[in-house]
Structure formats: C-alpha cells, structure tokens
Design an enzyme around this catalytic site. Sequence first.
Site, short mmCIF file in Angstrom:
data_model
loop_
_atom_site.label_atom_id
_atom_site.label_comp_id
_atom_site.label_asym_id
_atom_site.label_seq_id
_atom_site.Cartn_x
_atom_site.Cartn_y
_atom_site.Cartn_z
CB CYS A 1 -0.96 0.01 1.17
SG CYS A 1 -0.22 -0.33 2.76
CG HIS B 1 -0.20 4.53 3.75
ND1 HIS B 1 -0.71 4.39 5.02
CD2 HIS B 1 0.32 3.31 3.43
CE1 HIS B 1 -0.51 3.14 5.45
NE2 HIS B 1 0.10 2.46 4.50
C1 2RA Z 1 1.65 -0.91 6.35
N1 2RA Z 1 2.27 -1.16 4.04
O1 2RA Z 1 1.26 0.23 6.14
C2 2RA Z 1 1.90 -1.85 5.23
C3 2RA Z 1 0.69 -2.71 5.05
N2 2RA Z 1 0.75 -3.56 3.94
O2 2RA Z 1 1.85 -1.37 7.46
#
Ligand code: 2RA
Length: 353
Positions: A129, A253
Amino acid sequence: DKPTLAVVGATGAVGTVMLSILSERADIWGEIRLIASPRSAGRKLTVRGEQVEVVALSEEAFEGVDVAMFDVPDEVSAQWAPIAASKGAVAVDNSGAFRMDPDVPLVVPEVNAHAARVRPRGIIANPNCTTLSMIVAMGALHAEFGLSEMIVSSYQAVSGAGKDGIDALREQIALVAGTELGTHPGDVRRAVGDTGPFPAPMALNVVPFAGSLKEDGWSSEELKVRNESRKILGLPELRVTATCVRVPVITTHSLAVHARFENEVTVEAAHEILAGAPGVVLCDNPAEGEFPTPADAVGTDPTWVGRVRRSLDDPKALELFVCGDNLRKGAALNTAQIAEVVAAELAGGAAAR
Ligand code: 2RA
C-alpha cells in the site's frame, strides 16, 4: 457467462473494503464467492446488496473460480494462491509472498496493465500500500520526464497494520484525550502501556519505523517501496531511498517525494500531466489552503497530489506531497482493478498463462 470471482480473506480489514468496492463498481461478475478461515465460515456478509455465506478455505472452494483475490497474510497466500492457480483460477494476490517473483507480474493498471497478461504461475501480485499510494502519480510523471531518482518519506496510517492497528490507535486516543500528556519524556508511553502492533505509542506521536527490521537498518517497508517501484516502472536500476514513518492517522498513507528526472521540469508541465492522469487528482493551491490531507482523502479512490514545487537547487527535480487511501487504491481497489483487467482478457478469449 459472467466470470466467477472468489474473495479470499473476505472478513479482514482489506476484505471488508473489498466487499464495498465490489458493490460500487460495474457489476461484471457472475457468482462472488466469499472465502475465509474456517473460524469465519458460516458468517453472512453483504456484497452487491445480497447476503452471502462465507465458506472455509479449501481446495474445493476454488472449483469453477475464474479469478481469486487474496487479502490474507503472506504465508496463507504462499500456500493457497498456487492451489487456486492449479484449479484454473487467476490468482490476484495482495500479500508480499510473490511481489518480487520474476514469474509474477506486479501490476498497477494505470501504469503497467500490459504486464498482467504474462503470468507464468497464474498469479498476479498487487503492490504494497505504501508503494501504491504514490506510484500512479509517479508513473504519470515518469512517462513524460523520465524518472531517475526518488527520495521518499512516508506518513503511514495505522490501518496498514490491519484491524489491530486501528484498535490500538483508537484505544490510545481515548487514554490521552483530555489529559496533559505529551509534555514530559515517556509520559504517553507510560499511560498507554501495551503499544499493540507498533514499536512505540501512536497517540500524540510519530514513529519512524514500519514493517520489520531488515539488513543494515532498513525496514521491510522501505525496501518494498524501492524494489516494487523499480519493478512496476520497469526501471531496475532506479535510485530509490525511503524512510517509512507511522503517524496517528486511521486510514490514508501520505508521502513526501523528491523526484529527479532525466530532463528539466517545470511545475506548470507537472501540473498539466497530473491534472490529466487517470486516477490522479491535482489539489495544489496552497494560497487557498488547498493541498491533500488524509482526513480529506480517506474513503476516496484517487491518488491526491499537491505542494508541487521545483527543487530550488536542481532544475531536474520536483518535490510533491501525495495522499492515497491505503485500504482502497492501496489494496482493495487496485486488486479489483487487476481482476477487472483479467476478466476483460478472459472475455476476449486471449488468456496467457
Ligand atoms: C503498512 N504497508 O502500512 C503496510 C501494510 N501492507 O503497514
């Protein structure tokens, strides 16, 4: 006949978002079969407005399945995606088990949809992600300017660590709310006690570590950003440095990116490319307070880009800030898009195994 889709891991954090995404998108699927661990078998979940009973993961569960999506831990995918493929399904896997396998394409439809057609193992991987939250924007800029280097700092939401991550932050926020905590060394840590899946408190804090520790001090998350970006963009030598940081955000994110290109760049040209790129929304008017933030981007599909600046000391480099919902484009949505690419290909009768 419409193809049969299996969703493996239907009850998890990503699986739950997947069911709502499947309910929103064009209804191209015949049966949607929900598969989960035996513990969840028998539960009823809603997809496309209908209650569907969850069946236990088994070889028989893949009978007649055309495309099987996996939103499960690495070791479960490592075991079961090849079984689904051996039963004739195309497996679209959102774990880390196959992403760097040279015989498994790593696909972001806006950037490298063509790669999905060549899948010797019958498996297609969905990126991590953190990579996914910025790669659509970076792919569009690369296509125009030619990317030569990325220096990335991430600001990752707790839902990247699943339901346990969300629960931990919510509990910690409740513990610190209305207190004077956050004013003395260690006061938040003492109040919070168990930090759950994180190595430090998430409430009133930022934590410069995500994933697991790998060689030479790098985290797994930082290596994924580097290796996956190279593979998706088809640039095996691309210079990439990442510092991955966890922040007290539930979902979405963010990444601050310093991107260096082969050619000189201008903000105007970058704006034009980003504004026209499928899957990207340009939100860049700081004079009016307009820039992407997780609180505004969460629950949406696009990659949001703002704060685009040309580096003061390098006419070939841009600075930008990117936000993407890590459960949607960062996981479930991209998996659904890959599955749709495969379904279109199967309908055309041009399956490549
Ligand atoms: C996280 N990218 O954000 C990882 C999850 N797949 O922890």
